[in-house]
Design a protein around this motif. Sequence first.
Motif, PDB file in Angstrom:
ATOM      1  N   ALA A 488       0.341  -1.242   0.155  1.00  0.00           N
ATOM      2  CA  ALA A 488      -0.249  -0.248  -0.215  1.00  0.00           C
ATOM      3  C   ALA A 488       0.342   1.550   0.084  1.00  0.00           C
ATOM      4  O   ALA A 488       0.314   2.418  -1.298  1.00  0.00           O
ATOM      5  CB  ALA A 488      -0.848  -0.033   1.362  1.00  0.00           C
ATOM      6  N   GLY A 489       1.694   0.836   0.338  1.00  0.00           N
ATOM      7  CA  GLY A 489       3.078   2.356   0.692  1.00  0.00           C
ATOM      8  C   GLY A 489       3.754   2.620  -0.344  1.00  0.00           C
ATOM      9  O   GLY A 489       3.811   4.036  -1.191  1.00  0.00           O
ATOM     10  N   LEU A 490       3.853   1.667  -0.871  1.00  0.00           N
ATOM     11  CA  LEU A 490       3.810   1.663  -2.553  1.00  0.00           C
ATOM     12  C   LEU A 490       3.405   2.227  -3.492  1.00  0.00           C
ATOM     13  O   LEU A 490       3.761   3.372  -4.586  1.00  0.00           O
ATOM     14  CB  LEU A 490       5.157   0.019  -3.127  1.00  0.00           C
ATOM     15  N   ASP A 491       1.935   1.554  -3.059  1.00  0.00           N
ATOM     16  CA  ASP A 491       1.480   2.285  -4.579  1.00  0.00           C
ATOM     17  C   ASP A 491       0.785   4.100  -4.478  1.00  0.00           C
ATOM     18  O   ASP A 491       0.832   4.285  -5.250  1.00  0.00           O
ATOM     19  CB  ASP A 491      -0.086   1.847  -4.155  1.00  0.00           C
ATOM     20  N   ALA A 492       0.765   4.218  -2.914  1.00  0.00           N
ATOM     21  CA  ALA A 492       0.470   5.507  -2.680  1.00  0.00           C
ATOM     22  C   ALA A 492       1.984   6.505  -2.846  1.00  0.00           C
ATOM     23  O   ALA A 492       1.365   7.411  -3.482  1.00  0.00           O
ATOM     24  CB  ALA A 492       0.171   5.676  -0.761  1.00  0.00           C
ATOM     25  N   PHE A 493       2.559   5.928  -3.202  1.00  0.00           N
ATOM     26  CA  PHE A 493       4.042   6.668  -3.769  1.00  0.00           C
ATOM     27  C   PHE A 493       3.699   7.343  -4.999  1.00  0.00           C
ATOM     28  O   PHE A 493       4.345   8.065  -5.702  1.00  0.00           O
ATOM     29  CB  PHE A 493       5.455   6.023  -3.015  1.00  0.00           C
ATOM     30  N   MET A 494       3.314   5.362  -6.062  1.00  0.00           N
ATOM     31  CA  MET A 494       3.384   5.729  -6.538  1.00  0.00           C
ATOM     32  C   MET A 494       2.137   6.958  -7.832  1.00  0.00           C
ATOM     33  O   MET A 494       2.421   7.253  -8.618  1.00  0.00           O
ATOM     34  CB  MET A 494       3.333   4.336  -7.881  1.00  0.00           C
ATOM     35  N   ARG A 495       1.439   6.923  -6.946  1.00  0.00           N
ATOM     36  CA  ARG A 495       0.160   7.488  -7.152  1.00  0.00           C
ATOM     37  C   ARG A 495       0.246   8.765  -7.569  1.00  0.00           C
ATOM     38  O   ARG A 495       0.470  10.105  -7.699  1.00  0.00           O
ATOM     39  CB  ARG A 495      -1.169   7.559  -5.995  1.00  0.00           C
ATOM     40  N   THR A 496       1.588   9.474  -6.737  1.00  0.00           N
ATOM     41  CA  THR A 496       2.002  10.856  -6.179  1.00  0.00           C
ATOM     42  C   THR A 496       2.709  11.467  -7.411  1.00  0.00           C
ATOM     43  O   THR A 496       2.816  12.735  -7.515  1.00  0.00           O
ATOM     44  CB  THR A 496       2.987  10.938  -4.925  1.00  0.00           C
ATOM     45  N   ARG A 497       3.166  10.742  -7.831  1.00  0.00           N
ATOM     46  CA  ARG A 497       4.148  10.689  -9.592  1.00  0.00           C
ATOM     47  C   ARG A 497       3.357  10.685 -10.494  1.00  0.00           C
ATOM     48  O   ARG A 497       4.144  10.719 -11.273  1.00  0.00           O
ATOM     49  CB  ARG A 497       5.463   9.352  -9.939  1.00  0.00           C
ATOM     50  N   LEU A 498       2.435   9.694 -10.690  1.00  0.00           N
ATOM     51  CA  LEU A 498       1.360  10.123 -11.060  1.00  0.00           C
ATOM     52  C   LEU A 498       0.137  11.047 -11.455  1.00  0.00           C
ATOM     53  O   LEU A 498      -0.813  10.842 -11.165  1.00  0.00           O
ATOM     54  CB  LEU A 498       0.686   8.501 -12.313  1.00  0.00           C
ATOM     55  N   PRO A 499       0.497  12.141 -12.291  1.00  0.00           N
ATOM     56  CA  PRO A 499      -0.662  13.521 -12.197  1.00  0.00           C
ATOM     57  C   PRO A 499      -1.960  12.614 -12.363  1.00  0.00           C
ATOM     58  O   PRO A 499      -3.180  13.154 -11.324  1.00  0.00           O
ATOM     59  CB  PRO A 499      -0.323  14.535 -12.848  1.00  0.00           C
ATOM     60  N   HIS A 500      -2.520  11.605 -12.972  1.00  0.00           N
ATOM     61  CA  HIS A 500      -3.829  11.507 -13.652  1.00  0.00           C
ATOM     62  C   HIS A 500      -4.073  10.464 -11.962  1.00  0.00           C
ATOM     63  O   HIS A 500      -5.652  10.648 -12.098  1.00  0.00           O
ATOM     64  CB  HIS A 500      -3.402  10.858 -14.803  1.00  0.00           C
TER      65      HIS A 500
END
Length: 505
Positions: A488-500
């Motif tokens: 879940a931490g990884l997913d949250a990190f990736m979401r912050t790096r993908l604007p859409h």
Amino acid sequence: MSEAAPQPPYDLAIIGGGVNGCGIARDAAGRGARVVLFEADDLGRGTSSASTKLIHGGLRYLEYYEFRLVREALQERDVLWRIAPHIVWPLRFVLPHRRGMRPAWLLRAGLFLYDHIGGSSLPKTRALDLRRDPAGEPLQRGLVRAFEYSDCWVEDARLVVLNARDAADRGASIHTRTRVTAAERAGGAWRVRAERQGGGAVEVRAKALVDASGAWIGRVTGTQGGTRPVRLVKGSHIVVPQLFTHDRPYIFQNADRRIVFAIPYERDFTLIGTTDIDYAGEPAEAAASPEEIAYLCEAVNAYFARRIGPEDVVWTYAGVRSLYDDGASSAQEATRDYVLDLDETEGVPLLSVFGGKITTYRRLAEAAITRLKDHLPAAGKPAWTGDAPLPGGDFPKEAFEPEVASLRARHPFLDPALARRLVRAYGTRAERILAGARREADLGRVFGSNLTEREVLYLMDQEWAETAQDVLWRRSKLGLRLTPAQAAGLDAFMRTRLPHLAAAE
């Protein structure tokens, strides 16, 4: 203000980002064609990441007289090991003989043909005494004789991504998470419309269209599989904690004449599969059923001294293949050979791809380009993919260990297990992840099991990863090791790096 001039049509549009679609995109782009590929989800999200992960001729196909398929696959086995030595490597398989199954003389004859039909340089078959060989230790005591032969392993989802990466490096436009919603012939070309996940649309024109959507074949084009009957077959696998400590996989004969593999997996696990059953559901919802899980457990329980049950299973996966329906009486007998159906209505070609094995995807791609030769000028250029390494595979196939040592020499702070994993996944391109790093802290946040921020950002920038699932189950198998909280931490990190994705929160 004048309107922008319309874009010229692509030479080739491809529906489907599995191994066949990405292989065709790579081949065509490398010959100079303008290529666009659409994948509705992540690359390799469907069948291509749900294989038994073997590059092999298919020993059992000899029983069905598929000699051409086996020969071609064995030849490709050596080609793929040469062009992708980081994600393909040889293994020695142990085939125990069991009373009441195929007789020993038949096994030996089949293996002799298997050794020689493809002209391979891999070691040939040898007989084993299981009472003396370490391969006999985890097996039941009544098993005394076996044969050992060669085949290869592949990181299947990475094979897909590396073909897409090379296609993009050669000019192809790769659209992931972009579902084709309509494709129609208009004005002497295909008009293809697609919608991106999260919003936005794409429309392109192309001189030729390839439907390589696998189990979804014909849905967009309305061809219902063209003129070919389709048979959907589901294969399921299970993963359990390690059942043996040596590095040789087993191939077991089952009472129903199917075979089941038990393969060392990700150091601490054993991969068991596969099943073959007809499937009528939605391909995206395919999953290993309780009956299939029990079947696979019982299949290996007939051989191993230690019994396992469904409660031992730590992960399952399943995929659906769209096979050409040759009228075989059972799913396991249906041909795995590929069939290419060309529809040239109005002089605007549609090539539909059926079947195939991951082992022969490159030959399938060459055959697809040949079938389109009257519509694709680039098809006249020489075939090239058998000699050009896939990204990161530009080192001799026998030099994997030296490549690991070289990476550690340049980056001595690397944990040995991490260095090995990076080379196994990225080959020489591991250096792109580590460039400029002088110490472990330079790699950024660690999400768990040595997965660093540097690696994740590389996967997002270079390999189209957008979610933790992409990283943990397709770009790697670290999903077996990270906790739910770490994922879940990884997913949250990736979401912050993908604007859409961040905007959709």
